[in-house]
Design a protein around this motif. Structure first.
Motif, mmCIF file in Angstrom:
data_model
loop_
_atom_site.group_PDB
_atom_site.id
_atom_site.type_symbol
_atom_site.label_atom_id
_atom_site.label_comp_id
_atom_site.label_asym_id
_atom_site.label_seq_id
_atom_site.Cartn_x
_atom_site.Cartn_y
_atom_site.Cartn_z
ATOM 1 N N PHE A 1 0.837 -1.191 0.000
ATOM 2 C CA PHE A 1 0.000 0.000 0.000
ATOM 3 C C PHE A 1 0.880 1.252 0.000
ATOM 4 O O PHE A 1 0.582 2.233 -0.678
ATOM 5 C CB PHE A 1 -0.898 0.005 1.242
ATOM 6 C CG PHE A 1 -2.111 -0.876 1.124
ATOM 7 C CD1 PHE A 1 -3.365 -0.396 1.459
ATOM 8 C CD2 PHE A 1 -2.020 -2.185 0.685
ATOM 9 C CE1 PHE A 1 -4.502 -1.196 1.365
ATOM 10 C CE2 PHE A 1 -3.126 -2.999 0.588
ATOM 11 C CZ PHE A 1 -4.375 -2.508 0.926
ATOM 12 N N THR A 2 1.954 1.191 0.772
ATOM 13 C CA THR A 2 2.844 2.349 0.887
ATOM 14 C C THR A 2 3.509 2.667 -0.444
ATOM 15 O O THR A 2 3.543 3.822 -0.886
ATOM 16 C CB THR A 2 3.921 2.093 1.952
ATOM 17 O OG1 THR A 2 3.295 1.823 3.208
ATOM 18 C CG2 THR A 2 4.840 3.294 2.095
ATOM 19 N N ALA B 1 1.073 4.099 -2.904
ATOM 20 C CA ALA B 1 0.771 5.504 -2.611
ATOM 21 C C ALA B 1 1.893 6.410 -3.115
ATOM 22 O O ALA B 1 1.644 7.476 -3.694
ATOM 23 C CB ALA B 1 0.569 5.693 -1.110
ATOM 24 N N GLU B 2 3.143 5.991 -2.912
ATOM 25 C CA GLU B 2 4.278 6.777 -3.394
ATOM 26 C C GLU B 2 4.280 6.851 -4.910
ATOM 27 O O GLU B 2 4.554 7.907 -5.493
ATOM 28 C CB GLU B 2 5.585 6.147 -2.897
ATOM 29 C CG GLU B 2 5.771 6.242 -1.377
ATOM 30 C CD GLU B 2 6.970 5.447 -0.899
ATOM 31 O OE1 GLU B 2 7.560 4.697 -1.725
ATOM 32 O OE2 GLU B 2 7.324 5.555 0.290
ATOM 33 N N GLN C 1 -1.346 7.432 1.734
ATOM 34 C CA GLN C 1 -1.613 6.008 1.898
ATOM 35 C C GLN C 1 -3.040 5.772 2.373
ATOM 36 O O GLN C 1 -3.658 4.756 2.042
ATOM 37 C CB GLN C 1 -0.626 5.386 2.888
ATOM 38 C CG GLN C 1 -0.799 3.876 3.036
ATOM 39 C CD GLN C 1 0.250 3.254 3.926
ATOM 40 O OE1 GLN C 1 1.335 3.805 4.091
ATOM 41 N NE2 GLN C 1 -0.067 2.110 4.516
ATOM 42 N N SER D 1 -5.703 3.031 0.990
ATOM 43 C CA SER D 1 -6.401 2.075 1.861
ATOM 44 C C SER D 1 -7.911 2.205 1.724
ATOM 45 O O SER D 1 -8.637 1.200 1.658
ATOM 46 C CB SER D 1 -5.985 2.299 3.324
ATOM 47 O OG SER D 1 -4.601 2.091 3.488
#
Length: 300
Positions: free
Chosen positions: A27-28, A31-32, A38, A42
């Motif tokens: 997820f991280t 997001a980046e 993030q 989610s």
């Protein structure tokens, strides 16, 4: 399980988030990659869980694992997004102006023999087009399905209706040995070939050369003196020794300088193919690249 959400509330952005999480396994990192918080990633995945009535991802030993339902959704979503992208793109692909990225999965053989010709041809006609070469190992088809590659080149077979394939050319195996090797003066028979001190290329232990598959089919075994994961540097192992390596003939032209090249007594062809999926099948750019691959291999 989350409350089922109206499927019509799903947009392309949400599907893109799903694909990024799937591809990057985080997820991280997704997001980046998307340059968003993030928490937004989610929240989006949580909504999609409701749409598909499935957890989509589960954690096992700190790894994010996609569920079977998620695998199915990702495959369909990738094709849907690609088709929509093609609809919104300009109809005419201009090689000289394109700044897109094409990712090609292949291994040592293709990087030595095919990729240099292809890159020179691409640079001549599409100087702004970006090319990324990734190692296919034995997971080339998975890389296509996971959208980690647009094109797969190598001795691979088409695996089901999800893939398209085109044969590029056939190769065959030869034996490389030092010119002073006792067996360098005459044609090798199977009886002479098997007990030689072989350098066996394992390709990471996940893929088996065609000649080894044929030997096993016939109930034969070779005497393996050295195992190595790649053909890289193999000529320096052979020079001045009684070691023998079995490699595709076209590769021996690159690796066999100063060595004796003998016919391999295992008559097994190696068919080099390019493989792709429906995601890029109708794309003008990818069609252009595939045509260029065919032209580039004529010089191999």
């Amino acid at each position: 399980m989350n409350k089922v959400t109206d499927p019509m509330a799903t947009d392309f952005r949400a599907l893109d988030v799903l694909l990024r999480v799937y591809r990057l396994g985080s997820f991280t990192r997704a997001a980046e990659d998307l340059e968003m918080n993030q928490s937004v990633v989610s929240y989006t995945i949580d909504k999609l869980r409701g749409v598909f009535d499935d957890p989509l991802f589960v954690r096992e030993a700190r790894r994010l694992i996609a569920t079977p339902r998620c695998e199915e959704v990702v495959t369909e979503a990738a094709e849907l997004l690609e088709r929509f992208s093609q609809l919104t793109a300009t109809q005419d692909f201009d090689p000289k102006q394109s700044t897109e990225t094409v990712t090609i999965a292949c291994n040592y053989y293709e990087r030595e023999l095919i990729i240099p010709h292809l890159i020179h041809a691409i640079r001549a006609e599409a100087p702004k087009l970006r090319i990324e070469i990734v190692d296919s190992s034995y997971l080339g088809h998975d890389k296509l399905l996971r959208m980690e590659a647009d094109l797969l080149i190598g001795p691979f077979v088409q695996l089901g209706a999800a893939f398209y394939a085109r044969a590029l050319y056939d190769d065959h195996y030869v034996c490389m040995m030092d010119p002073a090797h006792p067996m360098a003066k005459a044609a090798l028979s199977m009886e002479e070939y098997l007990p030689l001190d072989h350098v066996y290329i394992t390709y990471g232990g996940k893929w088996k050369s065609r000649y080894m598959q044929e030997l096993e089919r016939q109930g034969h075994e070779i005497s393996i003196a050295i195992r190595t994961p790649s053909p890289a540097g193999i000529q320096t192992l052979i020079a001045g020794s009684e070691l023998v390596a079995t490699v595709p003939e076209r590769l021996s032209r690159k690796l066999g300088q100063g060595l004796h090249i003998a016919r391999c007594p295992v008559p097994t062809p190696v068919q080099i193919q390019m493989v792709w999926t429906a995601r890029t099948h109708r794309s003008q750019m990818h069609q252009w690249v595939r045509d260029l691959v065919v032209r580039a291999t004529r010089g191999v």
